[in-house]
Design a protein around this motif. Structure first.
Motif, PDB file in Angstrom:
ATOM      1  N   SER A  81      63.956 -74.131  46.392  1.00 46.95           N
ATOM      2  CA  SER A  81      64.240 -73.516  47.694  1.00 46.95           C
ATOM      3  C   SER A  81      64.192 -71.996  47.563  1.00 46.95           C
ATOM      4  N   GLY A  82      64.270 -71.320  48.699  1.00 49.48           N
ATOM      5  CA  GLY A  82      64.325 -69.864  48.678  1.00 49.48           C
ATOM      6  C   GLY A  82      65.559 -69.363  47.942  1.00 49.48           C
ATOM      7  N   ALA A  83      66.673 -70.065  48.098  1.00 49.46           N
ATOM      8  CA  ALA A  83      67.909 -69.680  47.402  1.00 49.46           C
ATOM      9  C   ALA A  83      67.738 -69.809  45.892  1.00 49.46           C
ATOM     10  N   HIS A  84      67.077 -70.881  45.461  1.00 47.32           N
ATOM     11  CA  HIS A  84      66.818 -71.087  44.037  1.00 47.32           C
ATOM     12  C   HIS A  84      65.912 -69.990  43.508  1.00 47.32           C
ATOM     13  N   GLY A  85      64.866 -69.678  44.254  1.00 47.06           N
ATOM     14  CA  GLY A  85      63.942 -68.626  43.840  1.00 47.06           C
ATOM     15  C   GLY A  85      64.583 -67.242  43.803  1.00 47.06           C
ATOM     16  N   ALA A  86      65.593 -67.029  44.658  1.00 46.31           N
ATOM     17  CA  ALA A  86      66.278 -65.735  44.697  1.00 46.31           C
ATOM     18  C   ALA A  86      67.318 -65.602  43.590  1.00 46.31           C
ATOM     19  N   GLY A  87      67.611 -66.706  42.897  1.00 43.77           N
ATOM     20  CA  GLY A  87      68.534 -66.636  41.769  1.00 43.77           C
ATOM     21  C   GLY A  87      69.944 -67.117  42.035  1.00 43.77           C
ATOM     22  N   LEU A  88      70.203 -67.733  43.201  1.00 45.88           N
ATOM     23  CA  LEU A  88      71.539 -68.293  43.423  1.00 45.88           C
ATOM     24  C   LEU A  88      71.740 -69.470  42.478  1.00 45.88           C
ATOM     25  N   GLN A  89      72.977 -69.670  42.041  1.00 43.75           N
ATOM     26  CA  GLN A  89      73.271 -70.785  41.148  1.00 43.75           C
ATOM     27  C   GLN A  89      74.640 -71.365  41.457  1.00 43.75           C
ATOM     28  N   GLU A  90      74.801 -72.634  41.125  1.00 43.15           N
ATOM     29  CA  GLU A  90      76.089 -73.293  41.289  1.00 43.15           C
ATOM     30  C   GLU A  90      77.130 -72.516  40.490  1.00 43.15           C
ATOM     31  N   GLY A  91      78.255 -72.221  41.133  1.00 45.04           N
ATOM     32  CA  GLY A  91      79.295 -71.446  40.475  1.00 45.04           C
ATOM     33  C   GLY A  91      79.308 -69.991  40.888  1.00 45.04           C
ATOM     34  N   ASP A  92      78.334 -69.562  41.695  1.00 42.86           N
ATOM     35  CA  ASP A  92      78.363 -68.195  42.219  1.00 42.86           C
ATOM     36  C   ASP A  92      79.439 -68.092  43.289  1.00 42.86           C
ATOM     37  N   GLN A  93      80.275 -67.071  43.202  1.00 47.92           N
ATOM     38  CA  GLN A  93      81.228 -66.796  44.263  1.00 47.92           C
ATOM     39  C   GLN A  93      80.584 -65.809  45.220  1.00 47.92           C
ATOM     40  N   VAL A  94      80.648 -66.114  46.519  1.00 45.21           N
ATOM     41  CA  VAL A  94      80.085 -65.232  47.542  1.00 45.21           C
ATOM     42  C   VAL A  94      81.155 -64.193  47.882  1.00 45.21           C
ATOM     43  N   LEU A  95      80.876 -62.947  47.551  1.00 45.77           N
ATOM     44  CA  LEU A  95      81.822 -61.866  47.802  1.00 45.77           C
ATOM     45  C   LEU A  95      81.639 -61.272  49.186  1.00 45.77           C
TER      46      LEU A  95
END
Length: 139
Positions: A81-95
């Protein structure tokens, strides 16, 4: 009148399974030791930018929010997905998202902001030790 909150009204939070710490390595041996990792930059905050066409999904799920008192976390990233390609990963906290602080936000408000935005600038940091929460949330 008793102003205490009933025990059953507190959020349920599951702590991660205890892991034994790694064996201690003397400082003079660390630089060349294969089991020692001093790379802490993965835990620094970073900016992830996503663009979402109308009607498209962002490619990730979130959980948490003000009721959990632990913040908003990425709990699933759809592969390719676009999120995967942008580098988001499980365990990221959204600040923060588009300059809106997400550290003390209601889950429903966080979902609303993410669903309504077409361009998203997310400030996130990898913090996998806090996102296992008992809460059913999907984005």
């Amino acid at each position: 009148m008793d102003s205490r909150i009933p025990y059953d009204d507190y959020p349920v939070v599951f702590l991660p399974v205890y892991e034994n710490p790694p064996a201690w390595i003397p400082p003079h041996e660390r630089i060349h030791h294969p089991d020692y990792n001093n790379e802490l930059t993965q835990f620094l905050p970073r900016i992830v930018t996503l663009k979402k066409p109308p009607g498209a999904q962002l490619g990730f799920n979130i959980r948490g929010g003000k009721a959990s008192q632990l913040g908003i976390f990425i709990c699933k990233v759809i592969p390719d997905s676009g999120a995967h390609g942008a580098g988001l990963q499980e365990g990221d906290q959204v600040l923060a998202v588009n300059d809106v602080d997400f550290q003390d936000i209601e889950h429903s408000k966080a979902v609303e902001i993410l669903k309504n935005a077409r361009e998203i600038s997310m400030r996130v940091c990898f913090f996998p030790y806090n996102y296992h929460q008992k809460e059913r949330t999907v984005h």
